[in-house]
Design a protein around this motif. Structure first.
Motif, PDB file in Angstrom:
ATOM      1  N   PHE A   1       0.837  -1.199   0.000  1.00  0.00           N
ATOM      2  CA  PHE A   1       0.000   0.000   0.000  1.00  0.00           C
ATOM      3  C   PHE A   1       0.875   1.252   0.000  1.00  0.00           C
ATOM      4  CE2 PHE A   1      -2.914  -3.162   1.815  1.00  0.00           C
ATOM      5  CZ  PHE A   1      -4.035  -2.926   1.025  1.00  0.00           C
ATOM      6  N   LEU A   2       0.431   2.261  -0.735  1.00  0.00           N
ATOM      7  CA  LEU A   2       1.148   3.535  -0.821  1.00  0.00           C
ATOM      8  C   LEU A   2       0.585   4.490   0.234  1.00  0.00           C
ATOM      9  CD1 LEU A   2       1.186   3.808  -4.725  1.00  0.00           C
ATOM     10  CD2 LEU A   2       3.088   3.117  -3.250  1.00  0.00           C
ATOM     11  N   LYS A   3       0.951   4.250   1.475  1.00  0.00           N
ATOM     12  CA  LYS A   3       0.437   5.046   2.588  1.00  0.00           C
ATOM     13  C   LYS A   3       1.485   6.048   3.050  1.00  0.00           C
ATOM     14  CE  LYS A   3      -2.649   1.449   4.397  1.00  0.00           C
ATOM     15  NZ  LYS A   3      -2.964   0.583   5.566  1.00  0.00           N
ATOM     16  N   GLY A   4       1.022   7.237   3.448  1.00  0.00           N
ATOM     17  CA  GLY A   4       1.922   8.253   3.965  1.00  0.00           C
ATOM     18  C   GLY A   4       2.675   8.974   2.871  1.00  0.00           C
ATOM     19  N   ASP A   5       3.849   9.508   3.217  1.00  0.00           N
ATOM     20  CA  ASP A   5       4.669  10.233   2.242  1.00  0.00           C
ATOM     21  C   ASP A   5       5.839   9.362   1.817  1.00  0.00           C
ATOM     22  OD1 ASP A   5       7.212  11.095   4.007  1.00  0.00           O
ATOM     23  OD2 ASP A   5       5.396  11.295   5.217  1.00  0.00           O
ATOM     24  N   TRP A   6       6.558   9.819   0.776  1.00  0.00           N
ATOM     25  CA  TRP A   6       7.649   9.027   0.214  1.00  0.00           C
ATOM     26  C   TRP A   6       8.743   8.749   1.239  1.00  0.00           C
ATOM     27  CZ3 TRP A   6       9.772   5.632  -2.616  1.00  0.00           C
ATOM     28  CH2 TRP A   6      11.169   5.595  -2.806  1.00  0.00           C
ATOM     29  N   VAL A   7       9.142   9.754   2.020  1.00  0.00           N
ATOM     30  CA  VAL A   7      10.242   9.581   2.967  1.00  0.00           C
ATOM     31  C   VAL A   7       9.907   8.495   3.989  1.00  0.00           C
ATOM     32  CG1 VAL A   7      11.605  10.686   4.778  1.00  0.00           C
ATOM     33  CG2 VAL A   7      11.068  11.942   2.690  1.00  0.00           C
TER      34      VAL A   7
END
Length: 338
Positions: A107-113
């Motif tokens: 899952f693409l959760k939160g920010d990239w860092v």
């Protein structure tokens, strides 16, 4: 040859089975169209009908198909996911066996860092950063996203060319040598329906590609279909991993929710992914010839699964294939000089 089977309820099409007939030795088996080069193989089903579809009803469908198509010895349905739209895949029944590898996603959760730090250890991040700097010292490094039909065609063609070279150099099976498959993939990004489903990426050094990838956007997910890198000394700088980072960033910027790395057992997929789904192979005989072939395929797939579970054996097989390729290359060179 393609074979499309449709089902209707009250004169409304509720499913479409894209099929073909494969000849394996002495048997003719009904397969999903393009299943050798597809990452997943599924039919097209109306969502409301899918909720009513059971394995028993699927068995009736195959019985009707067998009745209307002469000369079919059995079913060979490869790489079927265990779930369809969040529910059990009714085309996977108790007689299906494991494909041998899983599908992998996260899952693409939160920010990239935060996601990068959670998925990659600090030492891994440091080493990749050093490699990126070394590449930048060699020339101008750019990440290019395909934005036009022509650009997407070029990216797809170069991806397949790199992939073919990689497979040939390792002696692995190469399904992309088929010119019809190459042509289909090349034009699949043309987006003739205007749905913007197809996306390509390229990492270039001084305007020359060193890593490429392409895949599909669907229902909030990006499904990676193929990726490849240019063989040679630049591969030591991990251009594929650098491109993967940029692809994930782009998907997050596009507000996609899932990054699907498809099937295959590679260490980078294990590092990134926390969602793992089984794939299944459906094998069903219709005739005595079909029974012999299905039994042979089941035995082969079980042995393949056992071998793939042993990493040392997998490495040994890969190394042996490379040695065979190198010997063949050297012999070809000697014959050419003669």
């Amino acid at each position: 040859s393609p074979l499309f089977v449709t089902g209707e309820v009250n004169k409304t099409i509720v499913f479409l089975l894209p099929l073909t007939i494969q000849e394996k030795s002495w048997a003719h088996l009904l397969c999903w169209m393009g299943q050798d080069v597809n990452n997943y193989n599924v039919p097209l089903i109306c969502p409301r009908f899918l909720k009513k579809l059971t394995p028993e009803l699927v068995a009736e469908i195959w019985s009707a198909v067998k009745h209307h198509i002469a000369g079919i010895d059995g079913l060979y349905l490869d790489k079927q996911p265990e779930l369809l739209d969040g529910q059990s895949n009714p085309f996977v029944d108790s007689s299906s066996i494991g494909y041998g590898t899983q599908s992998h996603a996260f899952f693409l959760k939160g920010d990239w860092v935060s996601i990068y730090q959670s998925k990659r250890k600090s030492e891994q991040r440091r080493k990749l950063k050093v490699k990126q700097r070394n590449l930048e010292n060699l020339g101008r490094l750019d990440m290019i996203k395909g934005t036009s039909i022509q650009m997407k065609r070029q990216h797809i063609q170069e991806t397949i060319e790199f992939k073919i070279h990689q497979l040939q150099s390792t002696g692995a099976r190469n399904p992309f040598e088929n010119e019809q498959i190459q042509a289909f993939l090349k034009f699949s990004g043309d987006d003739v329906l205007g749905l913007d489903l197809f996306q390509t990426y390229c990492l270039s050094l001084d305007e020359k590609p060193i890593a490429l990838a392409f895949g599909f956007k669907f229902k909030g997910a990006f499904v990676l279909y193929q990726s490849s890198i240019k063989d040679g000394f630049l591969s030591r700088y991990s251009p594929g991993k650098l491109l993967l980072n940029e692809m994930i960033k782009d998907c997050m910027n596009s507000r996609l929710e899932i990054f699907d790395m498809s099937n295959g057992e590679f260490s980078y997929k294990s590092d990134w992914c926390d969602q793992h789904r089984n794939l299944y192979v459906g094998l069903q005989p219709f005739t005595f010839r079909g029974w012999i072939m299905v039994s042979s395929l089941k035995s082969f797939l079980r042995v393949k699964h056992i071998l793939k579970s042993q990493r040392q054996i997998v490495r040994l097989i890969c190394n042996l294939r490379k040695i065979v390729v190198q010997v063949r290359t050297n012999l070809s060179g000697l014959n050419a000089r003669r």
